[in-house]
Design a protein around this motif. Sequence first.
Motif, PDB file in Angstrom:
ATOM      1  N   PRO A  93       0.714  -1.224  -0.021  1.00 57.03           N
ATOM      2  CA  PRO A  93      -0.218   0.239   0.150  1.00 57.03           C
ATOM      3  C   PRO A  93       0.779   1.208   0.008  1.00 57.03           C
ATOM      4  O   PRO A  93       1.835   1.337   0.826  1.00 57.03           O
ATOM      5  CB  PRO A  93      -0.692   0.059   1.235  1.00 57.03           C
ATOM      6  N   THR A  94       0.484   2.150  -0.817  1.00 58.99           N
ATOM      7  CA  THR A  94       1.369   3.389  -0.823  1.00 58.99           C
ATOM      8  C   THR A  94       0.367   4.555  -0.532  1.00 58.99           C
ATOM      9  O   THR A  94       0.786   5.876  -0.309  1.00 58.99           O
ATOM     10  CB  THR A  94       1.855   3.851  -2.207  1.00 58.99           C
ATOM     11  N   GLN A  95      -0.966   4.219  -0.333  1.00 59.31           N
ATOM     12  CA  GLN A  95      -1.803   5.273  -0.039  1.00 59.31           C
ATOM     13  C   GLN A  95      -2.517   4.855   1.174  1.00 59.31           C
ATOM     14  O   GLN A  95      -2.833   3.718   1.496  1.00 59.31           O
ATOM     15  CB  GLN A  95      -2.982   5.778  -0.919  1.00 59.31           C
ATOM     16  N   SER A  96      -2.949   5.729   2.253  1.00 59.12           N
ATOM     17  CA  SER A  96      -3.808   5.217   3.495  1.00 59.12           C
ATOM     18  C   SER A  96      -5.131   4.553   3.012  1.00 59.12           C
ATOM     19  O   SER A  96      -5.555   3.761   3.756  1.00 59.12           O
ATOM     20  CB  SER A  96      -4.197   6.521   4.443  1.00 59.12           C
ATOM     21  N   ASN A  97      -5.731   4.808   1.820  1.00 62.44           N
ATOM     22  CA  ASN A  97      -7.057   3.765   1.583  1.00 62.44           C
ATOM     23  C   ASN A  97      -6.587   2.609   0.817  1.00 62.44           C
ATOM     24  O   ASN A  97      -7.656   1.947   0.478  1.00 62.44           O
ATOM     25  CB  ASN A  97      -7.886   4.775   0.831  1.00 62.44           C
ATOM     26  N   GLU A  98      -5.556   2.184   0.820  1.00 66.56           N
ATOM     27  CA  GLU A  98      -5.142   0.861   0.119  1.00 66.56           C
ATOM     28  C   GLU A  98      -4.873  -0.297   1.148  1.00 66.56           C
ATOM     29  O   GLU A  98      -4.545   0.175   2.396  1.00 66.56           O
ATOM     30  CB  GLU A  98      -3.913   1.051  -0.677  1.00 66.56           C
ATOM     31  N   ARG A  99      -5.105  -1.266   0.873  1.00 61.83           N
ATOM     32  CA  ARG A  99      -4.770  -2.579   1.674  1.00 61.83           C
ATOM     33  C   ARG A  99      -4.371  -3.755   0.995  1.00 61.83           C
ATOM     34  O   ARG A  99      -4.841  -4.103  -0.091  1.00 61.83           O
ATOM     35  CB  ARG A  99      -6.048  -2.878   2.302  1.00 61.83           C
TER      36      ARG A  99
END
Length: 131
Positions: A93-99
């Motif tokens: 993940p490179t963004q807070s909304n990714e998993r």
Amino acid sequence: VLFRSNTSSNSPEQILSSSQVNALALSLFVALNFGLPRLPLNALLMDDPLQSLDEISLLGVADLLRRAKPARQLLISTHDERFVGLLQRKLRPTQSNERVLTITLSGWSRRGPDVEISVAKPDLQPMRIAV
């Protein structure tokens, strides 16, 4: 298929190695998935996509999946732990909304599979360049 020597062939398997043919087939599968106007699930599912791929093609598949990640939920099964490690690094993940979840079936008993789930930590730092 058209080549630099202006030689064409309708049978890429006569010119490409088995690894290159598998990489081509995988690329076509992904292209067809993205070419559909509507999908019942906005996902790309693959069962052991690295069969008979050399290391260069394997890295290309990981990069292809990294580029597909923003547009599709990726569900990939494999038995190769090296490929799992590569995907964990490439798809982190490179963004807070990714998993990114890794689900490992570590054994089997009468009650069913022993399941281990690990969640990748986000890497929110901007790109780092080593000099």
